[in-house]
Motif scaffolding. Structure first.
Motif, short mmCIF file in Angstrom:
data_model
loop_
_atom_site.label_atom_id
_atom_site.label_comp_id
_atom_site.label_asym_id
_atom_site.label_seq_id
_atom_site.Cartn_x
_atom_site.Cartn_y
_atom_site.Cartn_z
N LEU A 232 5.47 -3.40 -0.72
CA LEU A 232 5.40 -2.70 -1.76
C LEU A 232 6.44 -2.69 -2.51
O LEU A 232 7.58 -3.01 -2.07
N SER A 233 6.75 -2.20 -4.14
CA SER A 233 7.90 -2.32 -4.61
C SER A 233 7.78 -1.16 -5.56
O SER A 233 7.47 -0.91 -6.67
N PRO A 234 8.84 -0.11 -5.14
CA PRO A 234 8.38 1.12 -5.63
C PRO A 234 9.66 1.48 -6.98
O PRO A 234 10.51 2.22 -6.77
N ASN A 235 9.70 0.38 -7.64
CA ASN A 235 10.58 0.12 -8.64
C ASN A 235 10.03 0.51 -9.84
O ASN A 235 9.14 1.42 -10.26
N GLY A 236 11.00 0.27 -10.83
CA GLY A 236 10.53 0.53 -12.37
C GLY A 236 9.71 -0.49 -12.79
O GLY A 236 8.83 -1.20 -12.12
N GLU A 237 9.76 -0.85 -14.14
CA GLU A 237 8.87 -1.91 -14.69
C GLU A 237 8.97 -3.18 -14.16
O GLU A 237 10.19 -3.78 -13.99
N VAL A 238 7.99 -4.11 -13.75
CA VAL A 238 8.00 -5.35 -13.20
C VAL A 238 6.84 -5.97 -13.78
O VAL A 238 5.80 -5.62 -13.42
N GLN A 239 6.99 -7.08 -14.15
CA GLN A 239 6.00 -7.90 -14.82
C GLN A 239 5.08 -7.05 -15.62
O GLN A 239 3.76 -7.25 -15.65
N GLY A 240 5.38 -6.10 -16.52
CA GLY A 240 4.73 -5.43 -17.40
C GLY A 240 4.17 -4.15 -16.71
O GLY A 240 3.28 -3.40 -17.49
N VAL A 241 4.12 -3.96 -15.45
CA VAL A 241 3.56 -2.66 -14.69
C VAL A 241 4.60 -1.63 -14.62
O VAL A 241 5.74 -2.15 -13.88
N ASN A 245 4.74 8.40 -12.30
CA ASN A 245 5.27 9.28 -11.25
C ASN A 245 5.27 8.72 -10.05
O ASN A 245 4.44 8.82 -8.89
N PRO A 246 6.37 7.73 -9.90
CA PRO A 246 6.29 6.62 -8.87
C PRO A 246 6.47 7.31 -7.46
O PRO A 246 5.98 7.11 -6.28
N HIS A 247 7.32 8.73 -7.51
CA HIS A 247 7.32 9.11 -6.19
C HIS A 247 6.20 9.63 -5.72
O HIS A 247 5.88 9.37 -4.33
N ALA A 248 5.20 10.44 -6.40
CA ALA A 248 4.20 10.70 -5.77
C ALA A 248 3.16 9.65 -5.46
O ALA A 248 2.53 9.49 -4.21
N LEU A 249 3.28 8.42 -6.12
CA LEU A 249 2.24 7.24 -5.93
C LEU A 249 2.64 6.57 -4.80
O LEU A 249 1.73 6.55 -4.05
N PHE A 250 3.97 6.35 -4.57
CA PHE A 250 4.39 5.53 -3.51
C PHE A 250 4.38 6.26 -2.30
O PHE A 250 4.07 5.72 -1.08
N GLU A 251 4.31 7.54 -2.25
CA GLU A 251 4.61 8.54 -1.07
C GLU A 251 2.81 8.59 -0.52
O GLU A 251 2.86 8.25 0.55
N ALA A 252 1.97 8.56 -1.43
CA ALA A 252 0.74 8.43 -0.94
C ALA A 252 0.36 7.21 -0.66
O ALA A 252 -0.45 6.97 0.34
N ALA A 253 0.82 6.02 -1.16
CA ALA A 253 0.63 4.71 -0.74
C ALA A 253 1.00 4.59 0.68
O ALA A 253 0.45 4.17 1.81
N ALA A 254 2.47 4.97 0.86
CA ALA A 254 2.88 4.72 2.29
C ALA A 254 2.12 5.79 3.35
O ALA A 254 2.06 5.28 4.41
N ALA A 255 1.75 6.80 2.94
CA ALA A 255 0.99 7.70 3.99
C ALA A 255 -0.35 6.99 4.39
O ALA A 255 -0.85 7.03 5.37
N ALA A 256 -1.08 6.25 3.35
CA ALA A 256 -2.13 5.68 3.62
C ALA A 256 -1.89 4.63 4.47
O ALA A 256 -2.93 4.47 5.46
N PRO A 279 15.59 1.01 -11.76
CA PRO A 279 14.87 1.97 -12.70
C PRO A 279 15.26 3.22 -13.07
O PRO A 279 16.42 3.61 -12.72
N ASP A 280 14.75 3.97 -13.89
CA ASP A 280 15.13 4.98 -14.34
C ASP A 280 14.71 6.58 -13.61
O ASP A 280 14.34 7.37 -14.23
N HIS A 281 14.71 6.04 -12.35
CA HIS A 281 14.41 7.24 -11.69
C HIS A 281 15.12 7.17 -10.19
O HIS A 281 15.52 5.95 -10.01
N PRO A 282 15.19 8.30 -9.31
CA PRO A 282 16.08 8.10 -8.02
C PRO A 282 15.07 7.22 -7.16
O PRO A 282 13.91 6.98 -7.46
N LYS A 290 9.63 9.25 4.92
CA LYS A 290 9.39 10.62 5.59
C LYS A 290 7.83 10.55 5.83
O LYS A 290 7.46 11.21 6.91
N VAL A 291 6.96 9.75 5.23
CA VAL A 291 5.62 9.81 5.69
C VAL A 291 5.05 8.44 6.35
O VAL A 291 3.99 8.44 6.99
#
Length: 369
Positions: A232-241, A245-256, A279-282, A290-291
């Motif tokens: 996975l790449s929980p980064n900012g924009e890459v190749q246009g994507v 809400n990356p924290h919630a998205l990638f937390e859900a992905a990691a939990a899955a 990226p423009d987020h922590p 954690k998950v």
């Protein structure tokens, strides 16, 4: 805390150290995406990695739009991979095949003029290297607009991943890694600035994680969770994507992924001083840590000292090195002995042939020269 040079269990794979070789596209296969003999030497040279993650490898022609990249959908490709994998094993190494569907980043030139597929009707920014209509050489073209995958086509995508995973084990790979990062097909489904669907694969985070979950489950059912990793790449924009809400998205992905029970998770997340902007987020990986209870490898332009610091802090269990491994086939030894590194020759990354590929010297050879 473990050191970079301690062994680690990555599912069924017993890695002798925690220095992984990150996936590195090199463009040394044939025009028909068949591995070539020089690739065996390249990977053999780097068998000192705890685990080699192969260059991104197409699961189908529909999913492969990189000139001279290898595939894993045909018997010919499987047979050509066998000596590559055998060379790594004979040198004492371990290697997993990275399974790749590029989605909208496949130019229609690779598809006989048909549009690429993605989560939605979008177009990637920039240009892509394609083959010319005749003769040899290369050209670059703007990306073409993708068409949305129909829901009745998604089972076929899952079949392609399963077939490629089974083919990887037929070729002798120790496992597989699903490429769900860097703006490719699965990432295009994950992020809300590229996924505008209103069906069960779009809208909510749970829906957008669905394709990742289904692909991973299908691969696990095919080769086993202990031989399956995900990138996975929980980064900012890459190749246009990108995602709002990356924290919630990638937390859900990691939990899955934790629920499915994969062997390891490897992530690309930029840090200060890296090859990609911040990226423009922590950082997101602490939330994912954690998950996700399995082994976690981070990949973010690390060097020996800060890589060990990440292990000491409990941020990761292993570190994946990319371009430094490209230029230093003996990277683990150089890190252990704190030896200088070979400079990278970026102009030779994708040109084909041995130059800038198999001619980087080991430390002893470099000293003798």
């Amino acid at each position: 805390m473990p050191s970079l040079f301690d062994p680690i269990q990555l599912g069924a794979i017993r890695a002798p150290n925690r220095i992984l070789m990150a996936p590195l596209t090199r463009g040394r296969a044939t025009r028909d995406h068949v591995p070539t003999p020089i690739m065996a030497e390249y990977y053999r040279q780097r068998a000192g990695a705890g685990l080699i993650l192969s260059e991104a490898t197409g699961i189908s022609q529909q999913g492969l739009g990189w000139a001279y990249a290898p595939g894993l959908w045909s018997d010919e490709q499987v047979e050509a991979w066998k000596p590559v994998v055998a060379a790594v094993h004979e040198a004492g190494g371990r290697i997993a095949a990275q399974l790749w569907h590029m989605g909208r980043l496949v130019h229609s030139d690779f598809l006989g003029g048909e549009p690429p597929v993605s989560s939605s009707a979008t177009t990637a920014p920039g240009t892509v290297r394609t083959y010319p209509a005749e003769a040899s050489g290369e050209i670059k073209r703007p990306y073409t607009e993708a068409r949305p995958l129909r829901t009745d086509e998604i089972p076929g995508i899952l079949d392609d991943y399963a077939r490629a995973a089974a083919n990887a084990l037929r070729a002798g790979f120790d496992g597989v890694q699903i490429h769900a990062a860097n703006g490719y097909l699965i990432d295009q489904f994950l992020r809300d600035n590229s996924n505008f669907r209103d069906d069960g694969y779009g809208g909510s985070i749970d829906n957008r994680v669905r394709l990742l979950r289904e692909v991973t489950q299908r691969v696990v059912d095919t080769v086993g969770g202990d031989r399956t990793g995900v990138r996975l790449s929980p980064n900012g924009e890459v190749q246009g994507v990108n995602d709002s809400n990356p924290h919630a998205l990638f937390e859900a992905a990691a939990a899955a992924l934790d629920d499915i029970g994969i062997g390891f998770l490897e992530m690309r997340e930029p840090r200060p001083g890296g090859t990609r902007g911040l990226p423009d987020h922590p950082p997101v990986h602490p939330v994912m840590r954690k998950v996700f209870s399995g082994p976690l490898a981070l990949n973010a332009d690390y060097h020996a000292d800060d890589a060990q610091a990440a292990l000491d802090a409990g941020e990761a269990d292993a570190i994946a090195f990319g371009r430094t491994f490209l230029a230093n086939p003996d990277l683990p030894e150089r890190l252990a002995e704190k030896l200088p590194l070979n400079p990278q020759r970026e102009e030779l990354f994708y040109i084909g042939g041995a130059e800038g590929y198999t001619d980087y010297p080991r430390w002893e050879a470099g000293q003798a020269a």
